[in-house]
Design a protein around this motif. Structure first.
Motif, short mmCIF file in Angstrom:
data_model
loop_
_atom_site.label_atom_id
_atom_site.label_comp_id
_atom_site.label_asym_id
_atom_site.label_seq_id
_atom_site.Cartn_x
_atom_site.Cartn_y
_atom_site.Cartn_z
N MET A 84 0.83 -1.19 0.00
CA MET A 84 0.00 0.00 0.00
C MET A 84 0.87 1.25 0.00
SD MET A 84 -2.96 -1.44 0.03
CE MET A 84 -4.15 -0.16 0.40
N ASP A 85 0.48 2.23 -0.83
CA ASP A 85 1.02 3.57 -0.74
C ASP A 85 0.17 4.35 0.25
OD1 ASP A 85 3.31 4.11 -2.40
OD2 ASP A 85 2.05 3.79 -4.17
N GLU A 86 0.79 5.35 0.89
CA GLU A 86 0.02 6.26 1.72
C GLU A 86 -0.32 7.48 0.88
OE1 GLU A 86 1.25 3.25 3.75
OE2 GLU A 86 2.82 4.57 3.01
N ALA A 87 -1.41 8.14 1.20
CA ALA A 87 -1.86 9.27 0.39
C ALA A 87 -2.48 10.34 1.25
CB ALA A 87 -2.86 8.81 -0.66
N LEU A 88 -2.22 11.58 0.87
CA LEU A 88 -2.86 12.73 1.47
C LEU A 88 -4.13 12.99 0.67
CD1 LEU A 88 -0.99 16.06 2.19
CD2 LEU A 88 -3.02 16.04 0.75
N CYS A 89 -5.26 13.14 1.35
CA CYS A 89 -6.54 13.28 0.65
C CYS A 89 -6.94 14.74 0.51
CB CYS A 89 -7.64 12.52 1.40
SG CYS A 89 -7.42 10.74 1.36
N THR A 90 -7.40 15.09 -0.70
CA THR A 90 -7.95 16.41 -0.98
C THR A 90 -9.46 16.26 -1.17
OG1 THR A 90 -7.71 16.20 -3.37
CG2 THR A 90 -5.80 17.00 -2.13
N THR A 91 -10.14 17.36 -1.48
CA THR A 91 -11.59 17.29 -1.65
C THR A 91 -12.00 16.59 -2.94
OG1 THR A 91 -11.57 19.49 -2.64
CG2 THR A 91 -12.05 19.33 -0.27
N ASN A 92 -11.05 16.42 -3.86
CA ASN A 92 -11.41 15.76 -5.12
C ASN A 92 -10.42 14.69 -5.56
OD1 ASN A 92 -9.29 17.43 -5.81
ND2 ASN A 92 -10.21 18.19 -7.71
N GLY A 93 -9.60 14.20 -4.62
CA GLY A 93 -8.66 13.15 -5.01
C GLY A 93 -7.62 12.90 -3.93
N SER A 131 1.44 9.93 13.37
CA SER A 131 1.14 8.50 13.50
C SER A 131 2.09 7.69 12.63
CB SER A 131 -0.31 8.22 13.08
OG SER A 131 -0.51 8.59 11.73
N LEU A 132 2.16 6.41 12.93
CA LEU A 132 2.89 5.48 12.08
C LEU A 132 2.13 5.32 10.76
CD1 LEU A 132 3.74 2.68 14.69
CD2 LEU A 132 5.10 4.71 14.09
N GLU A 133 2.79 4.77 9.76
CA GLU A 133 2.15 4.62 8.45
C GLU A 133 1.03 3.59 8.45
OE1 GLU A 133 4.79 3.23 5.42
OE2 GLU A 133 5.59 1.61 6.64
N THR A 134 0.87 2.86 9.54
CA THR A 134 -0.21 1.87 9.65
C THR A 134 -1.31 2.32 10.61
OG1 THR A 134 1.04 0.74 11.40
CG2 THR A 134 1.34 -0.05 9.13
N GLN A 135 -1.22 3.55 11.12
CA GLN A 135 -2.14 3.99 12.17
C GLN A 135 -2.99 5.18 11.73
OE1 GLN A 135 0.75 4.88 15.27
NE2 GLN A 135 0.14 3.04 16.40
N LYS A 136 -4.20 5.24 12.27
CA LYS A 136 -5.02 6.42 12.12
C LYS A 136 -4.65 7.43 13.20
CE LYS A 136 -8.98 4.31 9.82
NZ LYS A 136 -10.47 4.16 9.81
N SER A 137 -4.93 8.71 12.92
CA SER A 137 -4.65 9.77 13.88
C SER A 137 -5.96 10.30 14.45
CB SER A 137 -3.88 10.92 13.21
OG SER A 137 -2.55 10.54 12.96
N GLU A 138 -5.92 10.65 15.71
CA GLU A 138 -7.13 11.05 16.41
C GLU A 138 -7.39 12.55 16.27
OE1 GLU A 138 -8.61 9.77 20.72
OE2 GLU A 138 -7.00 11.25 20.83
N TRP A 188 8.61 19.43 8.07
CA TRP A 188 7.19 19.20 7.80
C TRP A 188 6.59 18.48 9.00
CZ3 TRP A 188 4.96 15.30 3.66
CH2 TRP A 188 3.58 15.47 3.59
N PHE A 189 5.57 19.10 9.60
CA PHE A 189 4.81 18.43 10.65
C PHE A 189 3.46 18.05 10.07
CE2 PHE A 189 2.03 17.86 14.26
CZ PHE A 189 2.84 17.19 15.17
N CYS A 190 3.11 16.79 10.19
CA CYS A 190 1.90 16.29 9.56
C CYS A 190 1.02 15.58 10.58
CB CYS A 190 2.26 15.33 8.42
SG CYS A 190 0.85 14.88 7.41
N ASP A 191 -0.20 16.10 10.76
CA ASP A 191 -1.16 15.51 11.69
C ASP A 191 -2.29 14.89 10.86
OD1 ASP A 191 -2.76 14.78 13.79
OD2 ASP A 191 -2.64 16.70 14.84
N ALA A 192 -2.12 13.62 10.51
CA ALA A 192 -3.10 12.93 9.66
C ALA A 192 -2.89 11.43 9.78
CB ALA A 192 -2.96 13.35 8.20
N CYS A 193 -3.92 10.68 9.45
CA CYS A 193 -3.80 9.22 9.47
C CYS A 193 -2.70 8.76 8.52
CB CYS A 193 -5.13 8.59 9.05
SG CYS A 193 -6.50 8.91 10.17
N TYR A 194 -1.98 7.73 8.94
CA TYR A 194 -0.94 7.09 8.14
C TYR A 194 0.20 8.04 7.75
CZ TYR A 194 -5.10 4.17 7.57
OH TYR A 194 -6.25 3.44 7.80
N SER A 195 0.32 9.17 8.46
CA SER A 195 1.25 10.21 8.02
C SER A 195 2.71 9.83 8.14
CB SER A 195 0.98 11.51 8.79
OG SER A 195 0.93 11.29 10.19
#
Length: 275
Positions: free
Chosen positions: A129-138, A190-197, A161-168
């Motif tokens: 699996m690749d990790e991805a940052l989600c936008t409103t249209n992709g 979070s780790l690449e396998t974890q969701k962020s709260e 870069w500080f990133c607060d997101a799932c799988y970040s």
């Protein structure tokens, strides 16, 4: 007829154009009205405000050098790419570049089409699996984000870069041949396998003394506590900042909550905040 020698005059560059600056791009994705149908994430704009305050009050960033992207109209893939491209173009050699991204709950894993995750891990049960940052249209894949970060890093003295997101923890590709430059540090919530709260918080307002209720990314909350706590030395390194963040995580006894992660070379971890 008298001759005169020709010589090129060099015009001194204005002092304000030579002085290295501290520049930041802060992105808060709440997905309001998103065509892609993502549910609204309430804490991201609060996260941006928190990080903006940390930059100005603790790390000496001036308001004119901080760009904020939180408007729903700016949350498409095209708009986010445009913001990152403009941020890169605004940098001068010697500048410190900082990117903050909050998209709590919307980090996403997608099938690894080019096989770089398998190459990186080499496990008997490899990650596909690749990790991805989600936008409103992709989405923006970690492969593409890595290229963007490399380009921004090439234009600056250092990039944080500080990133607060799932799988970040997987938001920059660590695959074969895709290592980050020596001047790039990613601290992920979070780790690449974890969701962020993204959690509801109730705190007392320091100015009014009244109780305030608001949503906030847990990773951002840990970061704020680490910095406001006063435990960081005057010229802290990125590693020391991460260690302080990890110490805040350790105070949270819940086993279900995510774990922060740092992606950086040994050299980059020892760069100071900020050059």
């Amino acid at each position: 007829m008298g001759g005169c020698s020709s010589s090129q005059k060099t015009t001194a560059e204005p002092e304000q154009q030579r002085t290295p600056r501290r520049r930041a791009l802060l992105v808060g994705m709440d997905y309001r009205g998103a065509p892609a149908g993502w549910p609204i994430i309430n804490g991201t704009r609060n996260d941006v405000k928190v990080f903006d305050t940390l930059l100005r009050e603790h790390w000496g960033f001036s308001e004119e050098n901080i760009v904020t992207v939180t408007d729903p109209a700016q949350q498409s893939t095209e708009s986010l790419l445009a913001a990152l491209t403009a941020f890169k173009a605004s940098l001068r050699p010697g500048d410190t570049a900082v990117i903050f991204y909050s998209g709590d709950g919307h980090g996403k894993q997608v099938f690894d089409a080019n096989g770089d995750e398998v190459t990186r891990k080499g496990e008997s049960a490899p990650d596909i699996m690749d990790e991805a940052l989600c936008t409103t249209n992709g989405t923006l894949l970690d492969d593409d984000l890595t290229v963007l970060m490399q380009g921004i890093a090439a234009s600056a003295a250092q990039l944080f870069w500080f990133c607060d997101a799932c799988y970040s923890g997987g938001f920059v590709d660590q695959g074969s041949g895709s290592s980050l430059p020596e001047n790039v540090v990613l601290i992920a919530s979070s780790l690449e396998t974890q969701k962020s709260e993204d959690a509801l918080r109730i705190e007392t307002d320091k100015e009014t003394g009244k109780m305030a209720m608001f949503y906030q990314g847990t990773g951002t909350r840990w970061l704020k506590a680490a910095v406001d706590g006063g435990g960081l030395p005057p010229r802290a390194t990125h590693q020391q900042l991460f260690d302080a963040l990890a110490a805040e995580r350790a105070k949270d006894k819940r086993t279900s909550v995510q774990n922060p992660f740092i992606v950086a070379s040994a050299t980059a971890r020892q760069l100071t905040l900020w050059m």
